[in-house]
Structures are given as structure tokens and as C-alpha cells.
Design an enzyme around this catalytic site. Structure first.
Site, mmCIF file in Angstrom:
data_model
loop_
_atom_site.group_PDB
_atom_site.id
_atom_site.type_symbol
_atom_site.label_atom_id
_atom_site.label_comp_id
_atom_site.label_asym_id
_atom_site.label_seq_id
_atom_site.Cartn_x
_atom_site.Cartn_y
_atom_site.Cartn_z
ATOM 1 C CG ASP A 1 25.102 1.883 -43.132
ATOM 2 O OD1 ASP A 1 25.992 1.908 -42.263
ATOM 3 O OD2 ASP A 1 24.325 2.836 -43.333
ATOM 4 C CB THR B 1 25.122 0.211 -52.289
ATOM 5 O OG1 THR B 1 24.656 -1.047 -51.820
ATOM 6 C CG2 THR B 1 24.473 1.309 -51.480
ATOM 7 N N GLY C 1 37.134 3.594 -48.748
ATOM 8 C CA GLY C 1 36.453 4.112 -49.930
ATOM 9 C C GLY C 1 36.894 3.392 -51.196
#
Length: 308
Positions: A253, A284, A223
Site C-alpha cells: 500500500d 515501512t 517483494g
């Protein structure tokens, strides 16, 4: 010349419910907004690789329904080769229901649908596509038996195998032996190995576990802390890029697909590839939705500058 990547994986239509917080057991919450986007771990990784300059061939399945048609159109617009995507009659396309809180954290329910029907025969039919790839990427939203068969074919043709073991599942020694690069997050890693990734000693134990099983490269995504990489005698943390979190859906992903798109087959630029994957992933999570938020290489270079 772009890298050829085969992706064996899931294709889902994502429905996101925007809420203030993840509900407690028995709690009823008002939904602030409802949105739709293309998803599925496999499809997300394929889009990430393609947008970062790879040539991507997809092996998967959709149902003969509106969602399936939508996903084939969506992925087709990305110029992903869909020749090995089968339309399964009398079955629904995979779906994910995402609960997204105001801090950008999520909880996800996944319905496999057509993704669960990828067969041995379909994998064998895709052998030519796998054989001409530098990498094959697989996850666990499709049958593990299909992944095993695909990795056996890959090894026959000296194709590098990348396993993203998500959602977490127990992995046979046979599959790990065929895996060159494994990319779990810390929760998935602990589930697979039985070792909680809580300190350096635990990280070392985890590295040794995968190494003994035959895995060449272990990448544990942590993370906001970054990615732990173990390759050969080197064990190193590649720090994450700090950003404002809007929606974490698809971040892992994006990392996998983008990283693979620039990774050299001899792994000589592994740390640069990890950093690039994290840059793409950081963009993202600043945008809503899985596939709509995945950046192109141009976008990554615009935000972070070109690599030397």
C-alpha cells in the site's frame, strides 16, 4: 503544486498478534504481544500519498462505533479530505486481524463491515472530487461495482485510474478497459491472468494479457526482488532496496500511494516514481504496524537522499 489524488477504498482497524511462526492447521500458539493500528488498504494508500506530498480525497465508509470514530480522527490528523466518507448506522467499522511472525511475515484476516456498503449513490456524489483529481486509486476491499462506477466517472473527466487488485479477485474486461495502471503482486497477477510469474516468458505473457485488455501500465510487485514494469514497448525490473524486515504489513500500500504522489500524468518519470515508491515501502517494513510505519517524503529523503 501537489498532485490531487482520490482514493476509493477500505478503512480498517488493525489488530496484530505477534507470534513466533504462522500456526499450522490445528496448532495452538501463545501470543507474545497484541497491538492496534489504523489500516485498510485504501486508508493506507491515502496516508502514503498524503505523507509524500499529495492532496488526498477519500471515498469510503466506517461504522457508527468506537473504531470508526478512531479511524476518522486518525485520518483527519493526516489532513486527508474525509467529506466523502460516510458513517453507516448499525454497521461495524472494517477490521483486520494480522498474524505476524518473528521474521516479519504475516497472514491477514479481513472483515469488511462498513466497507462493503459503499453504494452507487455515494460514488455519484463524489463526482466533483474525482473530476478534479489527476489520479483515482482503488483496491478490492470495497465493492467492485463501486470501483467500476468510479472509474467510469474518472474516464469521463480524463482522470488516470490506478487499480490495486488486492485481495485477488476476477476482474471483468469492462473494468480492465477502464484501468490505466494495474499494480498486482505476483500471486494476485497469477490469479487474475492464470499465468504463474515464474520466468521472463511468463512475465511477457502477463504484460501482453493486460495490454490486450486495455491497461497502459502493468506494475507487478515482486517483494524483495523489486517491481516489474511494462509500459509501451518497455519491460523492465526496478530492483528493491534491501532492508531488515520487521513487519511487511502495509508495504504494498505504501508503494502504491507514494509512487502515485510523484508520478507525472504523462508517465515520463514512471521509473523514478517506482523507485521512490520502493524507497518509501522499504522504510515501512522496518517499522511495526501499517499506518504508523508509513514514511513522509522528508523521511524518505533523509534515508535515501533527495532526487536530482
Amino acid at each position: 503544486m501537489s498532485i490531487n489524488i482520490s482514493v476509493l477504498g477500505s478503512i480498517n482497524l488493525d489488530t496484530t498478534y505477534h507470534i513466533t511462526h504462522i500456526p499450522l492447521p490445528g496448532e495452538t500458539l501463545q501470543v507474545n504481544k497484541k497491538t492496534y493500528a489504523g489500516g485498510g488498504k485504501g486508508a493506507n494508500q491515502a496516508v502514503a500519498a498524503q505523507r509524500s506530498g499529495a492532496t488526498v480525497h477519500f471515498i469510503g465508509a466506517v461504522g457508527n462505533d468506537t473504531a470508526g470514530k478512531f479511524m476518522l480522527e486518525t485520518m483527519g490528523k493526516e489532513n486527508i479530505d474525509l467529506a466523502n466518507v460516510e458513517v453507516k448506522e448499525n454497521e461495524q467499522t472494517g477490521a483486520a486481524t494480522i498474524l505476524l511472525d518473528k521474521n516479519g511475515q504475516n497472514s491477514i484476516l479481513v472483515y469488511a463491515g462498513a466497507n462493503s456498503l459503499i453504494s452507487h449513490k455515494q460514488i455519484v456524489k463524489a463526482e466533483n472530487v474525482i473530476a478534479k483529481s489527476q489520479y483515482i486509486i482503488a483496491q478490492f476491499e470495497t465493492p467492485i461495482k463501486a470501483t467500476l462506477e468510479a472509474f467510469k466517472i474518472a474516464k469521463k473527466h480524463d482522470v488516470i485510474t490506478i487499480l490495486n487488485p488486492a485481495p485477488a479477485a476476477k476482474i471483468s474486461d469492462e473494468l480492465l478497459e477502464l484501468t490505466d495502471i494495474i499494480t498486482p503482486n505476483e500471486t494476485e497477477s497469477a490469479f487474475i491472468t492464470g499465468i504463474k510469474v515464474k520466468d521472463q516468458n511468463a512475465m511477457h505473457e502477463t504484460d501482453m494479457y493486460f495490454k490486450k485488455k486495455g491497461v497502459k501500465v502493468t506494475l507487478i510487485t515482486l517483494g524483495s526482488r523489486g517491481v516489474h514494469c511494462s509500459i509501451g514497448s518497455i519491460s523492465q525490473l526496478v530492483p528493491a532496496h534491501k532492508v531488515h524486515v520487521v513487519d511487511t504489513t502495509g508495504a504494498g500500500d505504501t508503494f502504491v500511494g507514494a509512487m502515485a504522489s510523484i508520478l507525472k500524468p504523462d508517465f515520463s518519470n514512471i521509473f523514478e516514481a517506482i523507485d521512490y515508491g520502493q524507497k518509501a515501502s522499504s522504510i515501512t517494513i522496518e517499522v511495526m504496524g501499517a499506518q504508523p510505519s508509513i514514511p513522509t517524503r522528508e523521511k524518505v529523503e533523509q534515508v535515501y537522499g533527495k532526487e536530482d
